[in-house]
Scaffold this motif. Structure first.
Motif, mmCIF file in Angstrom:
data_model
loop_
_atom_site.group_PDB
_atom_site.id
_atom_site.type_symbol
_atom_site.label_atom_id
_atom_site.label_comp_id
_atom_site.label_asym_id
_atom_site.label_seq_id
_atom_site.Cartn_x
_atom_site.Cartn_y
_atom_site.Cartn_z
ATOM 1 N N THR A 173 0.851 -1.188 0.000
ATOM 2 C CA THR A 173 0.000 0.000 0.000
ATOM 3 C C THR A 173 0.885 1.237 0.000
ATOM 4 O O THR A 173 2.090 1.162 0.260
ATOM 5 C CB THR A 173 -0.931 0.021 1.229
ATOM 6 O OG1 THR A 173 -1.912 1.068 1.083
ATOM 7 C CG2 THR A 173 -0.169 0.284 2.512
ATOM 8 N N SER A 174 0.273 2.377 -0.286
ATOM 9 C CA SER A 174 0.946 3.664 -0.121
ATOM 10 C C SER A 174 0.308 4.388 1.053
ATOM 11 O O SER A 174 -0.874 4.204 1.348
ATOM 12 C CB SER A 174 0.823 4.511 -1.390
ATOM 13 O OG SER A 174 -0.534 4.798 -1.678
ATOM 14 N N THR A 175 1.084 5.218 1.737
ATOM 15 C CA THR A 175 0.591 5.948 2.892
ATOM 16 C C THR A 175 0.196 7.371 2.490
ATOM 17 O O THR A 175 0.372 7.781 1.337
ATOM 18 C CB THR A 175 1.664 6.017 3.992
ATOM 19 O OG1 THR A 175 2.706 6.928 3.568
ATOM 20 C CG2 THR A 175 2.281 4.651 4.254
ATOM 21 N N VAL A 176 -0.302 8.129 3.452
ATOM 22 C CA VAL A 176 -0.743 9.485 3.157
ATOM 23 C C VAL A 176 0.423 10.395 2.788
ATOM 24 O O VAL A 176 0.230 11.430 2.139
ATOM 25 C CB VAL A 176 -1.531 10.079 4.336
ATOM 26 C CG1 VAL A 176 -2.861 9.361 4.508
ATOM 27 C CG2 VAL A 176 -0.728 10.024 5.634
ATOM 28 N N SER A 177 1.634 10.048 3.198
ATOM 29 C CA SER A 177 2.820 10.825 2.830
ATOM 30 C C SER A 177 3.476 10.322 1.556
ATOM 31 O O SER A 177 4.510 10.852 1.139
ATOM 32 C CB SER A 177 3.851 10.799 3.974
ATOM 33 O OG SER A 177 3.338 11.445 5.116
ATOM 34 N N GLY A 178 2.903 9.277 0.948
ATOM 35 C CA GLY A 178 3.477 8.734 -0.271
ATOM 36 C C GLY A 178 4.529 7.671 -0.035
ATOM 37 O O GLY A 178 5.206 7.256 -0.973
ATOM 38 N N TYR A 179 4.688 7.203 1.219
ATOM 39 C CA TYR A 179 5.577 6.081 1.470
ATOM 40 C C TYR A 179 4.934 4.804 0.915
ATOM 41 O O TYR A 179 3.712 4.737 0.749
ATOM 42 C CB TYR A 179 5.823 5.870 2.970
ATOM 43 C CG TYR A 179 6.441 7.031 3.699
ATOM 44 C CD1 TYR A 179 6.948 8.138 3.031
ATOM 45 C CD2 TYR A 179 6.524 7.025 5.087
ATOM 46 C CE1 TYR A 179 7.525 9.198 3.722
ATOM 47 C CE2 TYR A 179 7.092 8.081 5.786
ATOM 48 C CZ TYR A 179 7.581 9.158 5.101
ATOM 49 O OH TYR A 179 8.139 10.212 5.791
ATOM 50 N N ASP A 206 2.178 5.692 12.551
ATOM 51 C CA ASP A 206 3.308 6.500 12.080
ATOM 52 C C ASP A 206 3.844 5.978 10.741
ATOM 53 O O ASP A 206 5.040 5.964 10.495
ATOM 54 C CB ASP A 206 4.419 6.562 13.130
ATOM 55 C CG ASP A 206 4.882 5.174 13.595
ATOM 56 O OD1 ASP A 206 4.527 4.176 12.932
ATOM 57 O OD2 ASP A 206 5.595 5.098 14.604
ATOM 58 N N GLU A 207 2.919 5.546 9.898
ATOM 59 C CA GLU A 207 3.203 5.146 8.514
ATOM 60 C C GLU A 207 4.216 4.009 8.423
ATOM 61 O O GLU A 207 5.087 3.977 7.568
ATOM 62 C CB GLU A 207 3.658 6.356 7.698
ATOM 63 C CG GLU A 207 2.619 7.458 7.690
ATOM 64 C CD GLU A 207 2.916 8.557 6.703
ATOM 65 O OE1 GLU A 207 3.784 9.393 7.021
ATOM 66 O OE2 GLU A 207 2.295 8.562 5.618
ATOM 67 N N GLY A 208 4.058 3.029 9.334
ATOM 68 C CA GLY A 208 4.847 1.821 9.252
ATOM 69 C C GLY A 208 6.162 1.835 9.992
ATOM 70 O O GLY A 208 6.906 0.852 9.929
ATOM 71 N N TYR A 209 6.458 2.901 10.702
ATOM 72 C CA TYR A 209 7.707 2.946 11.467
ATOM 73 C C TYR A 209 7.625 2.024 12.685
ATOM 74 O O TYR A 209 8.560 1.281 12.981
ATOM 75 C CB TYR A 209 8.005 4.378 11.896
ATOM 76 C CG TYR A 209 9.309 4.539 12.641
ATOM 77 C CD1 TYR A 209 10.526 4.367 11.991
ATOM 78 C CD2 TYR A 209 9.329 4.853 14.004
ATOM 79 C CE1 TYR A 209 11.734 4.498 12.677
ATOM 80 C CE2 TYR A 209 10.518 4.991 14.696
ATOM 81 C CZ TYR A 209 11.719 4.811 14.018
ATOM 82 O OH TYR A 209 12.909 4.938 14.696
ATOM 83 N N THR A 210 6.484 2.079 13.384
ATOM 84 C CA THR A 210 6.223 1.159 14.490
ATOM 85 C C THR A 210 4.810 0.595 14.319
ATOM 86 O O THR A 210 3.974 1.173 13.613
ATOM 87 C CB THR A 210 6.338 1.852 15.855
ATOM 88 O OG1 THR A 210 5.360 2.913 15.936
ATOM 89 C CG2 THR A 210 7.733 2.436 16.059
ATOM 90 N N TRP A 211 4.557 -0.519 15.008
ATOM 91 C CA TRP A 211 3.261 -1.194 14.907
ATOM 92 C C TRP A 211 2.697 -1.457 16.296
ATOM 93 O O TRP A 211 3.438 -1.821 17.213
ATOM 94 C CB TRP A 211 3.396 -2.501 14.121
ATOM 95 C CG TRP A 211 3.791 -2.237 12.699
ATOM 96 C CD1 TRP A 211 5.057 -2.089 12.206
ATOM 97 C CD2 TRP A 211 2.915 -2.049 11.592
ATOM 98 N NE1 TRP A 211 5.025 -1.824 10.855
ATOM 99 C CE2 TRP A 211 3.724 -1.798 10.447
ATOM 100 C CE3 TRP A 211 1.525 -2.083 11.432
ATOM 101 C CZ2 TRP A 211 3.192 -1.576 9.179
ATOM 102 C CZ3 TRP A 211 0.988 -1.864 10.175
ATOM 103 C CH2 TRP A 211 1.812 -1.610 9.068
ATOM 104 N N ASN A 212 1.398 -1.263 16.442
ATOM 105 C CA ASN A 212 0.732 -1.454 17.726
ATOM 106 C C ASN A 212 0.383 -2.927 17.941
ATOM 107 O O ASN A 212 0.500 -3.751 17.033
ATOM 108 C CB ASN A 212 -0.520 -0.586 17.800
ATOM 109 C CG ASN A 212 -0.195 0.892 17.730
ATOM 110 O OD1 ASN A 212 0.709 1.356 18.431
ATOM 111 N ND2 ASN A 212 -0.886 1.629 16.873
#
Length: 388
Positions: A59-65, A154-160
Motif C-alpha cells: 500500500t501507499s501511505t498518506v505521505s506517499g511512502y 506513524d506510517e509503518g515505522y512502528t506497529w501497535n
C-alpha cells in the motif's frame, strides 16, 4: 428560497471538487505507454534463515511512502506453518527500502500460524492496517480460527499490538485478500473501510468499518458458493481469493479467483452499488478475457485506467502479464508481459494522484525460474513512458 440557493451552491461546489479531482486523476488513453523502469527483489528464499517468503501485499501511505508485507514462512512452504510477518518500507517511491521488520512471531510449536490477508491505508486518519488470520486451515484441533488487525499510526515505522476481531465478527475462517483494502472515496458510504476475502466453503465476503477501523462487521450479502457450505469439486462455483476496487461512480468491483473453474478458467466479477453491503446475483459475471490457473491476482484503478496482473495461463502459474482497460474492465485494451517464467501471487498499488499527476504503478509479485516462489520482486511501471 435562500436555503434552496445555499443548497444549490454547496452542490455545485461539491460537483466542481469532484470534477477537478476526477480530471487530475485521469490520463488520456493516447498518452499511455507502459514501461517498466525499475525492478528490485525485496525478499529471497532463505534470506534471514527464512525458508520461504510468500503472499505479497503493498500500500501507499498518506505521505506517499510504500509499505510492503509478506508471510515469512520459517521452516517450510505450507500455508499452515510457523511464520513471521515481514514488513519493509520505502520513503522515496520504491527506489530504496528500509531493512525488514519481523512482526507477529507465532512461535515454534504453532501448527497453523499467521496467514496474511490485506493491507489498508485510512487516508483520512493516516492509520495503516494489516489484517491476518490465525488457525484458518482447521489443521490444529487446539485452536479456533480468528481474524486480527494490527495497525501503525506513524506510517509503518512502528506497529501497535494486534486486536482480535472475534467478538465483532465471530470466528468464521475469513481469509482476506490477499491484497489491499480500500477506503471509499465517493458516495454511498464515503469514508468506509472495506476489506474483502473469502470464507472456506461459503465464498467471497467483506468486512466493513464506518468508524475508521475502531469496529468491524461482515457485509450483508457476499458472493456465495454453489453448493453452499459443502465440500466442493472441479466445476463447482467457488469464488475465492479476491481484490476489489472502487470506480468513479462509487460502485465496487470485486474480482475473484475461480477456484474450481466454473464456466471457464477465468475470473469471477461481482459488482456492488451500496458500498459493498451486497453483491446481487444479477451483477455477477465472468471475465473470459482474464484467464487464470486459479491464483490470486492484482487489480488497481489509477489515473482512470484499470490494471490487472496474474499468471496468464489456464494450466500453470507462469507468465506474469499486466493488462489494462480504459473502460472499467468491460474490454481489455492491451497487455505487457512482465515475467515470462514461473510466477504466482501478485498485487498492485499506486501513490494517489488526486492533486498531482502520478505516472507510476507498483507491482509486487512472486517470481522464480525453477519454482514460482523463489523471491518477492517489485516492479515500478511507468504508465506514460516517464523515466524515474
Amino acid at each position: 428560497m435562500a436555503r434552496k440557493h445555499l443548497a444549490e451552491t454547496i452542490l455545485l461546489i461539491l460537483v466542481l471538487v469532484y470534477t477537478v479531482n476526477f480530471i487530475n486523476a485521469n490520463i488520456d488513453p493516447s498518452e499511455v505507454k507502459i514501461l517498466p523502469v525499475r525492478e528490485q527483489v525485496l525478499w529471497t528464499r532463505g534470506e534471514a534463515d527464512v525458508h520461504e517468503y510468500r503472499i505479497p501485499v503493498i500500500t501507499s501511505t498518506v505521505s506517499g511512502y510504500l509499505i510492503a508485507a509478506v508471510e515469512a514462512r520459517k521452516y517450510g512452504s505450507g500455508d499452515a506453518s510457523n511464520k513471521f510477518l515481514a514488513v519493509r518500507r520505502s520513503k522515496d517511491g520504491g527506489k530504496n527500502w528500509e531493512p525488514q521488520q519481523f512482526l507477529l512471531n507465532d512461535g515454534p510449536h504453532v501448527k497453523d500460524g499467521v496467514n496474511l490477508g490485506a493491507i489498508l491505508t485510512d487516508r483520512e486518519t493516516g492509520v495503516v492496517f494489516i489484517n491476518y488470520i490465525t488457525c484458518g486451515h482447521n489443521t490444529d484441533i487446539n485452536c479456533t480460527a480468528s481474524v486480527h488487525m494490527i495497525n501503525s499510526t506513524d506510517e509503518g515505522y512502528t506497529w501497535n499490538e494486534p486486536v482480535n476481531l472475534t467478538k465483532q465478527i465471530g470466528n468464521a475462517p475469513f481469509a482476506a485478500g490477499p491484497g489491499y483494502g480500500i477506503q471509499k472515496q465517493y458516495a454511498p458510504h464515503k469514508g468506509r473501510l472495506i476489506i474483502c476475502g473469502h470464507v472456506h466453503l461459503t465464498g467471497s465476503q467483506c468486512i466493513l468499518s464506518d468508524n475508521h477501523g475502531l469496529t468491524w462487521r461482515f457485509n450483508i450479502q457476499g458472493v456465495y458458493t454453489i453448493p453452499y457450505n459443502q465440500t466442493q469439486k472441479t466445476g463447482d462455483f467457488s469464488p475465492n481469493e479476491c481484490q476489489m476496487v472502487e470506480l468513479p461512480d462509487g460502485s465496487i468491483m470485486l474480482n475473484s479467483r475461480n477456484q474450481y473453474h466454473y464456466h471457464c478458467s477465468c475470473r469471477i466479477v461481482a459488482m456492488s452499488y451500496d458500498g459493498a453491503e451486497t453483491f446481487p446475483i444479477p451483477y455477477i459475471s465472468f471475465d473470459e478475457a482474464l484467464i487464470e490457473p486459479a491464483c490470486a491476482a492484482g487489480l488497481l484503478y489509477h489515473q482512470g485506467i484499470m490494471f490487472f496482473t496474474n499468471p496468464k495461463n489456464t494450466k500453470s502459474r507462469e507468465k506474469l502479464v499486466l493488462q489494462w482497460s480504459f473502460s472499467n474492465g468491460t474490454k481489455w485494451d492491451n497487455e505487457y508481459t512482465l515475467w515470462p517464467k514461473l510466477t504466482a501471487y501478485s498485487t498492485l498499488t499506486a501513490i494517489p494522484g488526486y492533486i498531482a499527476y502520478e505516472p507510476y504503478i507498483y507491482i509486487l509479485y512472486e517470481k522464480g525460474s525453477k519454482e514460482a516462489c523463489e523471491s518477492i520482486s517489485l516492479i515500478i511501471v511507468s504508465i506514460d513512458g516517464s523515466i524515474l
